[in-house]
Design a protein around this motif. Structure first.
Motif, PDB file in Angstrom:
ATOM      1  N   GLU A 375     -29.001 -12.697  29.187  1.00 52.51           N
ATOM      2  CA  GLU A 375     -28.228 -13.995  29.711  1.00 52.51           C
ATOM      3  C   GLU A 375     -27.304 -13.965  28.421  1.00 52.51           C
ATOM      4  OE1 GLU A 375     -31.314 -13.950  30.218  1.00 52.51           O
ATOM      5  OE2 GLU A 375     -31.408 -14.030  32.278  1.00 52.51           O
ATOM      6  N   ALA A 379     -23.197 -13.362  28.303  1.00 46.51           N
ATOM      7  CA  ALA A 379     -22.273 -14.478  27.924  1.00 46.51           C
ATOM      8  C   ALA A 379     -21.342 -13.908  26.884  1.00 46.51           C
ATOM      9  CB  ALA A 379     -23.116 -15.690  27.766  1.00 46.51           C
ATOM     10  N   GLN A 383     -17.355 -13.691  26.959  1.00 48.40           N
ATOM     11  CA  GLN A 383     -16.245 -14.431  26.118  1.00 48.40           C
ATOM     12  C   GLN A 383     -15.415 -13.307  25.394  1.00 48.40           C
ATOM     13  OE1 GLN A 383     -18.607 -16.425  23.179  1.00 48.40           O
ATOM     14  NE2 GLN A 383     -16.647 -17.141  21.883  1.00 48.40           N
TER      15      GLN A 383
END
Length: 785
Positions: A375, A379, A383
């Motif tokens: 995760e 993420a 970004q």
């Protein structure tokens, strides 16, 4: 830099390169009182030592001028342990001495020897090379160091570790004695000190080794992961940081090849460096990293020694370094020239204590934590998509195409398609097991004490071939602890009891499956370990009383035998032992020892009334021999001795006795049987020498003539029967003078059947032998031709 004495061409080169200030090691070699002296410098990797010794030997290379004339023989020599480091030094010297017109030549293994030889023949001011190739050029007289003023040994400790001590002594012995010798090394072991004392004169020791200051721009991280998740953690770390260039260190070539194959399968742009690659392959790999075609380098410690990768931002230790110096060497590849870098240690539970010792020895503080999860990696990549620099560029020539896409598909569809295209060339993040941070250091305990603990039962024992060394790593991986947190491991017949420190027992819970079909269960209190006592409990193990001897039942007992229920033998206390008596066998009495002093009766054979005395087989009416009863046997007595001392001979029968007994007369009575002149024939001295009864003795009796020696003109003897033999043929031998050839048993003509020698074909006659000393008629074999 203005207060330091730096030659003009070199100061201009440093300014063009963007140097505002010099590193500590560069300032140290330019200090007061250092010029012209031999140096022994301790400097870590990445401290700018290449430029440092380039500045240090400037007075010997430039000799006070700003522009150099063409060189005849080299004035400076730099020796490096690896080919990559030698080429890196040559590149640094190229821009540092470029304004002064210095000619450089490299001599490294794996390159074309003829090209290097032509470069040396054209002339070079500075020669950079590896020990083996430099010695080869010196032995072949293509490199002359007679005018060398300075010799630099870069990474001297590494050259000794690689076995170049003999080559270094040969190279330094070929240089003039009044040269200047500079040694740069990360560490200064005893071998380096011995080498410095041998080839340096009044060397100045400069120790500018300050790990905390030199590695201030490097962030250290220690990630606790399960042993099975080491590779997955490395992939997530690479995806999480997304470094421009990263290097992953392994211990062995096999680990390098294995990890390289796994990375290529997951789409990473990677290259591998190991000792098995040729120089051409190594150069292609390094060039791919510099060009940006590859972003990850997987290498061993030796293969990565001395390589300089631009923009190196991340160093990953897939295998922990063996000591603190190796950790500093590895991490020193990043964080250079004011740039930030990250050094990540992948630490399985069994190596937590080792990682702590290595960091402590290097005087470094690392941030402990978990590896990035799937995760977190996803993420961070999302970004990056949002913050991609292309969004800041605005709309340009693509405005028409962008409008058409929005009009046809809509903004959300176009954005979703962009995200999918972004993720298409990347593998999904790896899902890791729950990894716990390292435990707090256990309190210091005395040797042999373990402290408070909790016991666990493992569902395997001797029947499952369980061993402590097999269970230890499995338990460490299952609980995420080091082996220091495990006390005693007692393997029983069907189960195994494990002692876990009380502070770490909660990690295992009530039950835990540490492997397939292998469970671990917590128990209350302490197990009954028999003679084994837990470590550090201070309670001695209970002693077992020795059970009485119990004989095993015989495999021949079937239960019906009278001895089936027989009790084991046990001697009675104080009872008197009876003498041994055998079983009753008919009328035989048991053996009883005689009383002391009893008289022993003589042996008497058994009475066998019907046994007859020995008699030989029948020989007519001969009776068997039987000794006479009561008769006295006379002793043996020889015959009466004669006067001479010999036994007297039995007298022979006289002729009258023989006639009286009807015996035939003896041969002695015949006339001429024996001569009368020999004592052995019963005669006296002075009698004739031969008897008269034999033809061969000259006897007149019979029809045979007496023997007489032949004369020289005598004819050969011929038998009467059958008539005379043909002339020229001797009696008794066909091999001498025979008209027809005689043959031996082998079928070949016998010697003399034909004249073997000479020209005459006439048959030869056997001539009398005559005088034995006469050699005129002897056969003489011909000489060999």
């Amino acid at each position: 830099m203005d207060d330091l004495v730096v030659a003009g061409p070199l100061k201009a080169a440093l300014a063009d390169k963007g140097y505002d200030s010099l590193t500590p090691v560069q300032q140290a070699v330019l200090g007061e009182g250092v010029a012209g002296r031999d140096l022994l410098v301790s400097a870590q990797t990445g401290s700018g030592k290449t430029v440092a010794f380039g500045l240090a030997i400037a007075p010997e290379v430039l000799d006070g001028v700003d522009a150099l004339l063409p060189a005849d023989k080299p004035v400076a020599l730099v020796v490096a342990p690896t080919r990559e480091l030698a080429q890196q030094v040559a590149r640094e010297f190229q821009w540092l001495y470029g304004n002064a017109g210095v000619q450089l030549a490299t001599c490294v293994g794996g390159m074309d020897y003829r090209t290097e030889k032509r470069a040396l023949e054209r002339g070079a001011h500075v020669v950079v090379g590896t020990p083996g190739r430099l010695r080869d050029h010196i032995e072949r007289r293509s490199l002359d160091l007679s005018e060398a003023r300075a010799v630099v040994l870069d990474e001297a400790d590494e050259m000794l570790d690689l076995g170049f001590a003999e080559d270094l002594e040969f190279i330094l012995g070929a240089a003039p004695e009044d040269r200047r010798t500079l040694m740069f090394s990360a560490t200064v072991p005893r071998e380096i000190e011995a080498l410095a004392r041998t080839f340096q004169k009044d060397a100045l020791r400069l120790n500018v080794q300050s790990a905390a200051k030199q590695h201030a721009d490097i962030a250290y991280q220690a990630l606790s992961v399960q042993a099975r998740d080491k590779e997955h953690a490395i992939f997530n770390v690479l995806r999480f940081h997304e470094a421009q260039t990263a290097i992953v260190f392994c211990k062995t070539r096999a680990n390098v090849n294995h990890l390289f194959a796994r990375m290529v399968n997951r789409g990473f742009q990677a290259v591998a460096l190991s000792g098995e690659l040729s120089q051409q392959e190594r150069m292609h790999a390094l060039q791919a990293l510099r060009d940006g075609r590859a972003r990850v380098c997987i290498a061993t410690d030796v293969a990565a020694r001395g390589i300089d990768l631009p923009g190196l931002e991340l160093v990953i230790h897939a295998d922990l370094p063996s000591n603190s110096d190796t950790l500093l060497h590895r991490s020193g590849r990043t964080g250079r020239a004011g740039r930030k870098g990250t050094s990540v240690l992948i630490v399985p539970p069994a190596e937590i204590r080792k990682a702590q010792r290595v960091l402590q020895g290097a005087k470094l503080v690392a941030e402990w934590g978990k590896a990035p999860s799937a995760e977190e990696v996803q993420a961070r990549e999302d970004q990056r998509v949002v913050e991609h620099p292309q969004f800041e560029a605005g709309v340009g020539e693509e405005a028409e195409m962008a409008g058409a896409l929005l009009e046809r598909w809509g903004a959300e569809t176009v954005a979703a398609a962009f995200v999918r295209m972004w993720r298409e060339g990347r593998s999904a993040p790896e899902v890791l097991s729950d990894s716990l941070p390292p435990p707090a250091p256990l309190p210091v305990r005395e040797r042999g004490e373990f402290g408070p603990s909790v016991w666990f039962k493992v569902s395997v024992g001797h029947t499952g071939r369980a061993e402590a060394r097999w269970l230890l790593p499995k338990i460490c991986d299952a609980g995420g602890i080091a082996k220091d947190g495990i006390g005693a491991i007692r393997v029983q017949q069907d189960v195994t009891y494990v002692q876990i420190a009380a502070a770490l027992a909660d990690r295992f819970g009530k039950t835990l499956e540490i492997d397939q079909d292998l469970g671990m269960e917590r128990i209350e209190g302490e197990p009954d370990l028999g003679r084994f006592a837990p470590r550090g409990e201070g309670r001695p193990a209970p002693k077992r009383e020795k059970a009485p001897y119990q004989p095993k039942p015989s495999r021949f007992d079937d239960g019906d035998a009278p001895e089936a229920g027989r009790k084991p033998y046990a001697p009675r206390e104080g009872a008197e032992r009876k003498p041994y008596a055998p079983r009753d066998n008919a009328d035989r009495k048991p053996y009883a020892p005689r009383a002391e002093g009893a008289e022993r009766k003589p042996y008497a054979p058994r009475d066998n009334a019907d046994r007859k005395p020995y008699a030989p087989r029948g020989d007519g009416d001969r009776k068997p021999w039987a000794p006479r009863e009561g008769a006295e046997r006379k002793p043996y007595a020889p015959r009466a001795a004669a006067a001479e001392g010999d036994f007297a001979k039995k007298p022979r029968w006289s002729p009258d006795d023989r006639a009286a007994k009807g015996a035939a007369p003896s041969n002695r009575e015949k006339p001429g049987y024996k001569s009368a002149g020999f004592k052995s024939h019963g005669g006296d001295e002075g009698r004739p020498a031969r008897a008269a009864g034999y033809k061969s003795h000259g006897s007149e009796g019979g029809d045979r003539k007496p023997w007489a020696p032949r004369g020289d003109d005598a004819k050969p003897y011929a038998r009467k029967e059958g008539g005379a033999k043909p002339e020229g043929r001797s009696f008794g031998s066909k091999s001498f003078g025979d008209s027809k050839p005689s043959y031996s048993k082998a079928g070949k003509p016998a010697f003399g059947s034909k004249p073997a020698f000479g020209k005459s074909d006439a048959p030869k006659r056997a001539a009398p032998r005559g005088d034995a000393n006469d050699t005129s008629k002897r056969f003489v074999p011909p000489k060999k031709r």
